[in-house]
Design an enzyme around this catalytic site. Sequence first.
Site, short mmCIF file in Angstrom:
data_model
loop_
_atom_site.label_atom_id
_atom_site.label_comp_id
_atom_site.label_asym_id
_atom_site.label_seq_id
_atom_site.Cartn_x
_atom_site.Cartn_y
_atom_site.Cartn_z
CB THR A 145 -28.16 -28.54 -22.82
OG1 THR A 145 -28.20 -29.43 -21.54
CG2 THR A 145 -29.22 -29.67 -23.61
CG ASP A 146 -24.30 -31.43 -19.83
OD1 ASP A 146 -26.13 -30.96 -20.19
OD2 ASP A 146 -24.26 -31.30 -19.00
CD GLU A 147 -30.35 -31.94 -19.58
OE1 GLU A 147 -31.66 -33.03 -19.82
OE2 GLU A 147 -30.33 -31.34 -18.17
CE LYS B 241 -31.82 -26.56 -26.07
NZ LYS B 241 -32.08 -24.80 -26.43
CE1 TYR C 281 -34.09 -28.04 -22.53
CE2 TYR C 281 -32.98 -30.01 -21.43
CZ TYR C 281 -32.88 -28.93 -21.80
OH TYR C 281 -32.20 -28.02 -22.02
P1 NAD Z 1 -35.81 -21.21 -18.59
O1 NAD Z 1 -37.04 -22.21 -18.53
O2 NAD Z 1 -35.52 -20.72 -17.75
O3 NAD Z 1 -36.51 -20.02 -19.24
C1 NAD Z 1 -36.62 -19.88 -21.17
C2 NAD Z 1 -37.98 -18.48 -21.23
O4 NAD Z 1 -38.34 -18.91 -22.62
C3 NAD Z 1 -38.82 -17.90 -20.80
O5 NAD Z 1 -38.57 -16.60 -20.32
C4 NAD Z 1 -39.88 -18.70 -21.66
O6 NAD Z 1 -40.94 -17.55 -21.18
C5 NAD Z 1 -38.99 -18.60 -22.79
N1 NAD Z 1 -39.88 -19.04 -23.43
C6 NAD Z 1 -40.75 -20.20 -24.22
N2 NAD Z 1 -40.77 -20.44 -25.25
C7 NAD Z 1 -41.05 -19.74 -25.71
C8 NAD Z 1 -41.26 -19.16 -27.12
N3 NAD Z 1 -42.08 -20.15 -27.81
N4 NAD Z 1 -41.12 -18.51 -27.50
C9 NAD Z 1 -41.07 -16.82 -27.04
N5 NAD Z 1 -40.40 -17.16 -25.69
C10 NAD Z 1 -40.55 -18.32 -25.40
O7 NAD Z 1 -34.82 -21.27 -19.41
P2 NAD Z 1 -33.83 -21.42 -18.90
O8 NAD Z 1 -32.44 -22.41 -18.01
O9 NAD Z 1 -32.94 -19.58 -18.74
O10 NAD Z 1 -32.54 -21.76 -20.33
C11 NAD Z 1 -32.44 -21.27 -21.39
C12 NAD Z 1 -31.51 -21.87 -22.86
O11 NAD Z 1 -30.21 -22.59 -21.98
C13 NAD Z 1 -32.39 -22.57 -22.96
O12 NAD Z 1 -32.09 -23.07 -24.62
C14 NAD Z 1 -32.03 -24.53 -22.29
O13 NAD Z 1 -32.26 -25.38 -23.40
C15 NAD Z 1 -30.66 -24.04 -22.14
N6 NAD Z 1 -29.75 -24.62 -20.87
C16 NAD Z 1 -30.24 -24.61 -19.85
C17 NAD Z 1 -29.49 -24.78 -18.94
C18 NAD Z 1 -30.38 -24.97 -16.91
O14 NAD Z 1 -29.53 -25.41 -16.42
N7 NAD Z 1 -30.66 -24.04 -17.03
C19 NAD Z 1 -28.13 -25.97 -19.31
C20 NAD Z 1 -28.58 -26.21 -20.34
C21 NAD Z 1 -28.78 -25.29 -20.82
P1 TYD Z 2 -32.98 -30.17 -12.54
O1 TYD Z 2 -32.22 -29.72 -11.99
O2 TYD Z 2 -34.23 -31.03 -12.89
O3 TYD Z 2 -32.23 -30.33 -13.96
P2 TYD Z 2 -31.75 -31.49 -14.93
O4 TYD Z 2 -32.66 -33.02 -15.10
O5 TYD Z 2 -31.59 -30.84 -16.34
O6 TYD Z 2 -30.28 -32.31 -14.91
O7 TYD Z 2 -32.24 -32.10 -11.64
C1 TYD Z 2 -30.87 -31.97 -11.42
C2 TYD Z 2 -30.88 -33.25 -11.08
O8 TYD Z 2 -31.75 -33.18 -9.49
C3 TYD Z 2 -31.22 -34.50 -11.88
O9 TYD Z 2 -30.22 -35.81 -11.50
C4 TYD Z 2 -32.73 -35.21 -11.43
C5 TYD Z 2 -32.50 -34.64 -9.89
N1 TYD Z 2 -33.86 -33.62 -8.99
C6 TYD Z 2 -34.64 -34.62 -7.98
O10 TYD Z 2 -33.29 -35.11 -7.27
N2 TYD Z 2 -34.92 -33.71 -6.85
C7 TYD Z 2 -35.92 -32.95 -7.71
O11 TYD Z 2 -37.12 -32.02 -7.17
C8 TYD Z 2 -35.58 -32.39 -8.77
C9 TYD Z 2 -36.96 -31.19 -9.63
C10 TYD Z 2 -34.64 -32.92 -9.24
#
Ligand code: NAD
Ligand code: TYD
Length: 358
Positions: A136-138, A166, A162
Amino acid sequence: MRTYLVTGGAGFIGSNYIHYMFDRYDNDIRIINVDALTYAGNLENLSDIEKRDNYTFVKADICDREAIEKIFAENEIDRVVHFAAESHVDRSIRNPEVFVQTNVLGTQVMLNCAKAAWEQEDGSFKPDKKFLHVSTDEVYGSLDEGDTYFYETTPYDPHSPYSASKASSDMVVKAYIDTYGFPANITNCSNNYGAYQFPEKLIPLIINNTLQGKKLPVYGDGKNVRDWLYVMDHAKAIDMVCEKGKIGEKYNIGGHNEKQNIEIIKIIIDTIAEMLPDSDPRKAHVNYDLITYVTDRKGHDRRYAIAPDKIKKEIGWEPETMFADGIKLTIQWYFAHQDWMQHVTSGDYQKYYEEMYQ
Ligand code: NAD
Ligand code: TYD
């Protein structure tokens, strides 16, 4: 035929990626999806795929070394695409432990099993193997308003449990690259949006609450900025990095779509109001009165913004979906899949595994 081991394929990005890969390669690849099915893993996301002969689901925890070793022992794995993680910042603030467990230790298990399977007697690795770690960019911390961006060279400065987990996992991957010459890439992407996203994250939560006439919680002043990436553009980027990424390199993936949270919320309300016919009784409550400012998230990062210059120059990828289009597609998807949302919010989706895989 290449075999992909996808971790976390029942989650949001992983399931979109699996759809993307079968659309693109059809029967020319095999995918093994390993997922523990935590609250975020939903096999309904893949219900149209589970009957394919070239797809296998394995329910396992990535921290379970024996289970992962068994998959490598029974299959010649060519690509590991590692999504599995605890992914929600708010949950990490309440309970950091499982984030370190899954994101750091689980990643280490995946690396170790891939290394053992791919390493040859002289310490080199079998040809044409790749481990892609999705991050992630975080990890880069928080930007102020202005025109600065995260680059691959930006120092790591994570703030939430989180992002710290990461960042740690990225460092473990880097250690394998630097120490063993392990064939890996790391990708750091911005906030994704699209179909199948669990409604604890901003965009699906706001869509769902708007449709139901529930309050829309805005953290702090609502002016925090995220750089939104359409999930199918991300899936394509991952595939391209797998094939063209130089071993050991990291790539930032971003959407060129910076928006304040409050802007996103207003766009969603406006779009839903436009989509609902006048005869729909829900239309009466779809307006800005739903917006409710609530206590800010602890340690809330102000702005994320990615410069995806390196991936464009070296790999030829750039985001294709503008936010105005992607958000319409996303809202339309949630409209058409209200049963999916109902199963997720009621917890019914967790029965699906027992019914399908008994
Ligand atoms: P998500 O939470 O929707 O899905 C995570 C999946 O991993 C789920 O299916 C869960 O069951 C599985 N999982 C969790 N713990 C596990 C374990 N111990 N063993 C096996 N499976 C396990 O997440 P996502 O949004 O699809 O994110 C996927 C990846 O992308 C993550 O690594 C996250 O850090 C990264 N990422 C997500 C975002 C975003 O905007 N969603 C942005 C940047 C990076
Ligand atoms: P989120 O979707 O949780 O992603 P991340 O924290 O990984 O960026 O949140 C996106 C942005 O929205 C973040 O600045 C927090 C804000 N947010 C709200 O204002 N209200 C909400 O109910 C949620 C879930 C997030």
